[in-house]
Design an enzyme around this catalytic site. Structure first.
Site, short mmCIF file in Angstrom:
data_model
loop_
_atom_site.label_atom_id
_atom_site.label_comp_id
_atom_site.label_asym_id
_atom_site.label_seq_id
_atom_site.Cartn_x
_atom_site.Cartn_y
_atom_site.Cartn_z
N HIS A 57 -0.69 -7.65 -4.26
CA HIS A 57 -0.40 -6.68 -3.19
C HIS A 57 -0.44 -5.24 -3.73
CE1 HIS A 57 2.71 -4.65 -0.49
NE2 HIS A 57 1.72 -4.94 0.33
N ARG A 58 -1.41 -4.47 -3.26
CA ARG A 58 -1.67 -3.11 -3.77
C ARG A 58 -1.94 -3.15 -5.28
NH1 ARG A 58 3.43 -0.07 -0.60
NH2 ARG A 58 3.37 -1.45 1.23
N HIS A 112 -1.56 3.65 0.66
CA HIS A 112 -0.85 2.95 1.74
C HIS A 112 -0.35 3.89 2.83
CE1 HIS A 112 2.70 1.22 3.74
NE2 HIS A 112 2.02 0.08 3.64
N ASP A 141 3.50 -8.69 -4.97
CA ASP A 141 3.50 -7.60 -5.96
C ASP A 141 3.45 -8.16 -7.38
OD1 ASP A 141 3.99 -5.86 -3.81
OD2 ASP A 141 6.16 -5.90 -4.13
N GLU A 158 -7.46 -3.77 3.33
CA GLU A 158 -6.64 -3.58 4.54
C GLU A 158 -6.94 -2.22 5.14
OE1 GLU A 158 -2.29 -3.76 4.45
OE2 GLU A 158 -2.33 -2.94 6.49
N GLU A 201 -5.20 -7.12 -2.91
CA GLU A 201 -5.09 -6.49 -1.60
C GLU A 201 -4.92 -5.01 -1.82
OE1 GLU A 201 -2.59 -4.94 1.88
OE2 GLU A 201 -2.26 -4.84 -0.27
N LYS A 240 -6.11 0.67 7.29
CA LYS A 240 -4.96 1.30 7.94
C LYS A 240 -5.45 2.16 9.10
CE LYS A 240 -1.43 -0.04 5.39
NZ LYS A 240 -0.55 -1.10 5.96
N ASP A 292 -5.07 -0.91 0.36
CA ASP A 292 -5.03 -0.23 1.67
C ASP A 292 -5.99 0.94 1.66
OD1 ASP A 292 -2.51 -1.69 2.59
OD2 ASP A 292 -1.79 -0.70 0.78
O1 G3P Z 1 -1.58 -7.33 3.46
C1 G3P Z 1 -0.22 -7.46 3.62
C2 G3P Z 1 0.52 -6.17 3.52
O2 G3P Z 1 -0.18 -5.27 2.68
C3 G3P Z 1 0.77 -5.52 4.82
O3 G3P Z 1 1.72 -4.55 4.77
O4 G3P Z 1 2.53 -2.26 4.69
O5 G3P Z 1 2.15 -3.49 2.57
O6 G3P Z 1 0.22 -2.73 3.91
P1 G3P Z 1 1.64 -3.19 3.95
MG MG Z 2 -1.42 -3.56 2.76
#
Ligand code: G3P
Ligand code: MG
Length: 248
Positions: free
Chosen positions: A17-18, A59, A241, A119, A44, A121, A46
């Site tokens: 995640h990120r 993000h 994470d 992702e 993943e 945004k 953003d």
């Molecule tokens: O992809 C899942 C997650 O990244 C979504 O929430 O706010 O961390 O981008 P956020």
């Molecule tokens: Mg995300």
């Protein structure tokens, strides 16, 4: 042949995640390298537009939290990124880290042999969906050949528009809660994957999704025991994470 009960994610179903954002500043090349070091196969990240249309990996809708500078993305241009340190806020050893463009991130992810869950945004300063989707597509076209990509978004219109341009890519609808008409919403995109806040998971929903051919991944989970009961019910993957926790 006996079938075994699934008790965890497959190795290629653990997404960082990120990047590996527990150990490196989120959405930076360092976080992506850390994900690879931990054995993750997917990252993943953003993406959002700057004022001049540059698509960057970040993000929030401002640089305030994750860089040395301040300012809304809608008031910054690509040249402004050169003056920002996106690592020191996380730790001194990451000083000098940059906010990458999606194109830069994909190049490094390709070198690392990782797939990218991009992702998209949707922020208030984005002027047009066409501009946003066009920028994502242009960046994707620069990626190393054969690099795995999936697209996710909380914005169903963004997924639908992306699907029209890139019908071969997996589209994942992001939800914090499962809407009552979830099947209809997925069909309208069309998408066959849901990325769901783990707090909204239930065994009943997972079984219904699996029965309907829908893949479900959970976000953002850093403690494997939280998901233990959901793997046998058909949970496909996790966005975390801390990929190492799921890959040991
Ligand atoms: O992809 C899942 C997650 O990244 C979504 O929430 O706010 O961390 O981008 P956020
Ligand atoms: Mg995300």
């Amino acid at each position: 042949m006996t079938s075994s009960v699934k008790n965890g994610p497959a190795r290629d179903e653990v997404q960082a995640h990120r990047g590996a954002s527990a150990v490196a500043p989120e959405n930076t090349l360092s976080a992506f390298r850390a994900a690879a070091q931990q054995g993750a196969k997917w990252v993943e990240l953003d993406v959002a537009l700057l004022a001049d249309g540059t698509l960057v990996v970040i993000h929030d809708d401002s640089v305030d939290r994750t860089s040395s500078g301040t300012g809304a993305l809608g008031a910054l241009n690509r040249a402004d990124m050169d003056h920002l340190d996106a690592g020191s806020w996380f730790g001194g050893t990451f000083a000098g880290e940059r906010i990458p463009t999606l194109e830069e991130a994909l190049k490094v992810l390709g070198e690392l042999g990782l797939g990218a869950n991009v992702e998209i945004k949707q922020h208030k300063h984005h002027k047009s969906l066409d501009q946003l989707i066009g920028a994502v597509r242009a960046a994707l076209q620069t990626r190393p050949q054969g690099m795995p990509i999936m697209i996710s978004s909380f914005d169903a219109q963004a997924l639908a528009a992306m699907h029209r341009l890139e019908p071969g890519l997996e589209m994942a609808m992001l939800w914090s809660k499962v809407p009552a008409d979830w099947q209809a919403q997925l069909a309208a995109i069309p998408a066959t994957t849901i990325h769901l806040d783990y707090r909204a998971l239930s065994i009943g929903f997972l079984e219904e999704a699996v029965e309907g051919g829908i893949k479900v991944r959970a976000w953002t989970v850093n403690e494997p025991s939280i998901l233990a009961s959901f793997w046998p019910a058909g949970l496909a993957g996790v966005i975390t994470d801390n990929p190492a926790a799921f890959l040991s």
